[in-house]
Structure formats: structure tokens, C-alpha cells
Design a protein around this motif. Structure first.
Motif, PDB file in Angstrom:
ATOM      1  N   GLN A   1       4.461 -31.905  28.555  1.00 13.88           N
ATOM      2  CA  GLN A   1       3.669 -33.134  28.415  1.00 13.88           C
ATOM      3  C   GLN A   1       2.593 -33.249  29.485  1.00 13.88           C
ATOM      4  O   GLN A   1       1.517 -33.781  29.226  1.00 13.88           O
ATOM      5  N   ASP A   2       2.870 -32.748  30.696  1.00 15.27           N
ATOM      6  CA  ASP A   2       1.855 -32.780  31.751  1.00 15.27           C
ATOM      7  C   ASP A   2       0.665 -31.908  31.371  1.00 15.27           C
ATOM      8  O   ASP A   2      -0.490 -32.270  31.620  1.00 15.27           O
ATOM      9  N   LEU A   3       0.931 -30.762  30.781  1.00 11.10           N
ATOM     10  CA  LEU A   3      -0.145 -29.891  30.305  1.00 11.10           C
ATOM     11  C   LEU A   3      -0.926 -30.572  29.192  1.00 11.10           C
ATOM     12  O   LEU A   3      -2.156 -30.553  29.186  1.00 11.10           O
ATOM     13  N   ARG A   4      -0.205 -31.172  28.255  1.00  8.76           N
ATOM     14  CA  ARG A   4      -0.844 -31.817  27.108  1.00  8.76           C
ATOM     15  C   ARG A   4      -1.834 -32.895  27.559  1.00  8.76           C
ATOM     16  O   ARG A   4      -2.972 -32.939  27.094  1.00  8.76           O
ATOM     17  N   GLN A   5      -1.398 -33.762  28.472  1.00  4.88           N
ATOM     18  CA  GLN A   5      -2.299 -34.807  28.960  1.00  4.88           C
ATOM     19  C   GLN A   5      -3.308 -34.248  29.948  1.00  4.88           C
ATOM     20  O   GLN A   5      -4.474 -34.636  29.941  1.00  4.88           O
ATOM     21  N   GLY A   6      -2.874 -33.310  30.769  1.00  4.97           N
ATOM     22  CA  GLY A   6      -3.758 -32.743  31.783  1.00  4.97           C
ATOM     23  C   GLY A   6      -4.973 -32.052  31.200  1.00  4.97           C
ATOM     24  O   GLY A   6      -6.085 -32.193  31.715  1.00  4.97           O
ATOM     25  N   VAL A   7      -4.789 -31.312  30.101  1.00  6.47           N
ATOM     26  CA  VAL A   7      -5.922 -30.604  29.503  1.00  6.47           C
ATOM     27  C   VAL A   7      -6.903 -31.600  28.872  1.00  6.47           C
ATOM     28  O   VAL A   7      -8.111 -31.383  28.881  1.00  6.47           O
ATOM     29  N   LYS A   8      -6.385 -32.702  28.364  1.00  3.79           N
ATOM     30  CA  LYS A   8      -7.269 -33.745  27.816  1.00  3.79           C
ATOM     31  C   LYS A   8      -8.111 -34.362  28.925  1.00  3.79           C
ATOM     32  O   LYS A   8      -9.309 -34.601  28.743  1.00  3.79           O
ATOM     33  N   ASP A   9      -7.486 -34.611  30.064  1.00  4.11           N
ATOM     34  CA  ASP A   9      -8.219 -35.163  31.209  1.00  4.11           C
ATOM     35  C   ASP A   9      -9.195 -34.137  31.769  1.00  4.11           C
ATOM     36  O   ASP A   9     -10.324 -34.484  32.133  1.00  4.11           O
ATOM     37  N   PHE A  10      -8.768 -32.888  31.833  1.00 12.82           N
ATOM     38  CA  PHE A  10      -9.597 -31.806  32.379  1.00 12.82           C
ATOM     39  C   PHE A  10     -10.905 -31.659  31.610  1.00 12.82           C
ATOM     40  O   PHE A  10     -11.969 -31.510  32.195  1.00 12.82           O
ATOM     41  N   SER A  11     -10.810 -31.702  30.286  1.00 13.91           N
ATOM     42  CA  SER A  11     -11.991 -31.490  29.439  1.00 13.91           C
ATOM     43  C   SER A  11     -12.708 -32.787  29.078  1.00 13.91           C
ATOM     44  O   SER A  11     -13.820 -32.746  28.552  1.00 13.91           O
ATOM     45  N   ASN A  12     -12.051 -33.914  29.339  1.00 17.42           N
ATOM     46  CA  ASN A  12     -12.551 -35.206  28.876  1.00 17.42           C
ATOM     47  C   ASN A  12     -12.706 -35.201  27.348  1.00 17.42           C
ATOM     48  O   ASN A  12     -13.676 -35.703  26.804  1.00 17.42           O
ATOM     49  N   TRP A  13     -11.757 -34.559  26.690  1.00 13.53           N
ATOM     50  CA  TRP A  13     -11.747 -34.421  25.229  1.00 13.53           C
ATOM     51  C   TRP A  13     -10.364 -34.890  24.765  1.00 13.53           C
ATOM     52  O   TRP A  13      -9.351 -34.384  25.251  1.00 13.53           O
ATOM     53  N   PRO A  14     -10.300 -35.833  23.823  1.00 15.49           N
ATOM     54  CA  PRO A  14      -9.024 -36.498  23.536  1.00 15.49           C
ATOM     55  C   PRO A  14      -8.053 -35.760  22.621  1.00 15.49           C
ATOM     56  O   PRO A  14      -6.935 -36.216  22.435  1.00 15.49           O
ATOM     57  N   THR A  15      -8.476 -34.661  22.042  1.00 15.77           N
ATOM     58  CA  THR A  15      -7.620 -34.030  21.028  1.00 15.77           C
ATOM     59  C   THR A  15      -7.280 -32.583  21.358  1.00 15.77           C
ATOM     60  O   THR A  15      -7.932 -31.935  22.163  1.00 15.77           O
ATOM     61  N   ILE A  16      -6.250 -32.097  20.686  1.00 14.18           N
ATOM     62  CA  ILE A  16      -5.788 -30.712  20.751  1.00 14.18           C
ATOM     63  C   ILE A  16      -5.932 -30.168  19.334  1.00 14.18           C
ATOM     64  O   ILE A  16      -5.606 -30.900  18.391  1.00 14.18           O
ATOM     65  N   PRO A  17      -6.386 -28.967  19.129  1.00 14.69           N
ATOM     66  CA  PRO A  17      -6.578 -27.868  20.078  1.00 14.69           C
ATOM     67  C   PRO A  17      -7.884 -27.980  20.861  1.00 14.69           C
ATOM     68  O   PRO A  17      -8.798 -28.707  20.480  1.00 14.69           O
TER      69      PRO A  17
END
Length: 154
Positions: free
Chosen positions: A93-109
Motif C-alpha cells: 500500500q505504501d508503494l501504491r500511494q507513494g507512486v501516485k504522489d511521486f508522479s502526481n498522477w492519481p491512477t495505476i498503471p
């Protein structure tokens, strides 16, 4: 292979997986991400630079767990992109939220080329459709399989 270890920054216990899916795609979960937000951002900065192409997705390339992640895998496959880093955000979950914050992009992939954020499924699909993906892959030193197929058909 599952490995236990300690976060080098905080000393807290952590577990991570690192295993080859096959000889081409390297699959790993977030390696020993620490709890502090700045640490996660630093780790993500390193993760996106590990491979020419990096995908943060739900599931794995062999078993995507959502349609959008599957679409990204299929687009890369069509272009013959077999060597890329894939991180399953459902494992952490930290990765999931962290990558969204890192890119300033709200979705995955999320897709990265040479450490630079490209976009999500919609952006990659648009690049595929308008031919920009072939050009971007060329900048990475990757010749698109679609370009090769087009040359062979002429």
C-alpha cells in the motif's frame, strides 16, 4: 524468492520479493520501502531509473489484475518490449500511494521511460495509436516490433 531484511534507514523489519518472471521481465515489489514519505520518494526515484521501461501496475505482466494494467502490458508486448521492470502495487500500500504522489498522477498503471513519467494506460494507448510510442521507444534504443513488421510487409 522471498527475503526478509531491515530497512537501511529506519532499521524496521521488511520483506520483499524479487524473482524473474521469465528471462525478460524482472518483477519485484517495492524493495524495503521505509515508512517515511521522503524515503519512499527517494526509493521510487531509484526504482524508475533501474530499467529503460518501468511499469507500476496492479498484478504482474503474466497476470494483470485490472484491465488497464493488462492493456499496458499488451501494448508493450505488441511493440516487442520484453525487457522492463514491473512493480505490483497490490503487494504494498505504501508503494501504491507513494507512486501516485511521486508522479502526481492519481491512477495505476503508471509507465516510465528512462526515469521520466510517461503516463497511464490512456496516454500509452494514445501514443500507440498516433505513432509516438514508436518514436519514444527509438529514443530508448528499442526498435518497435510493429516497425519491423511494417518493414517486412513492404
Amino acid at each position: 524468492m522471498c527475503t526478509a531484511g531491515r530497512c537501511l534507514r529506519s532499521g524496521s523489519a521488511a520483506f520483499f520479493l524479487s524473482k524473474p518472471v521469465d528471462s525478460r521481465v524482472r518483477l519485484a515489489s517495492a524493495r524495503l520501502l521505509c515508512s517515511a514519505s521522503s524515503d519512499i520518494q527517494k526509493d521510487l526515484g531509484e526504482m524508475v531509473k533501474k530499467d529503460k521501461v518501468v511499469v507500476f501496475m496492479k498484478g504482474t505482466p503474466a497476470q494483470p489484475m485490472c484491465g488497464f494494467s493488462n492493456a499496458v502490458v499488451q501494448i508493450l508486448r505488441m511493440h516487442g518490449v520484453d525487457h522492463y521492470g514491473a512493480y505490483n502495487v497490490l503487494e504494498d500500500q505504501d508503494l501504491r500511494q507513494g507512486v501516485k504522489d511521486f508522479s502526481n498522477w492519481p491512477t495505476i498503471p503508471q509507465v516510465y521511460f528512462n526515469g521520466e513519467f510517461v503516463g497511464g494506460c490512456d496516454i500509452l494507448l494514445q501514443m500507440h495509436q498516433n505513432g509516438d510510442l514508436v518514436e519514444e521507444l527509438k529514443k530508448l534504443g528499442i526498435t518497435s516490433a510493429l516497425l519491423e513488421a511494417e518493414k517486412e510487409s513492404k
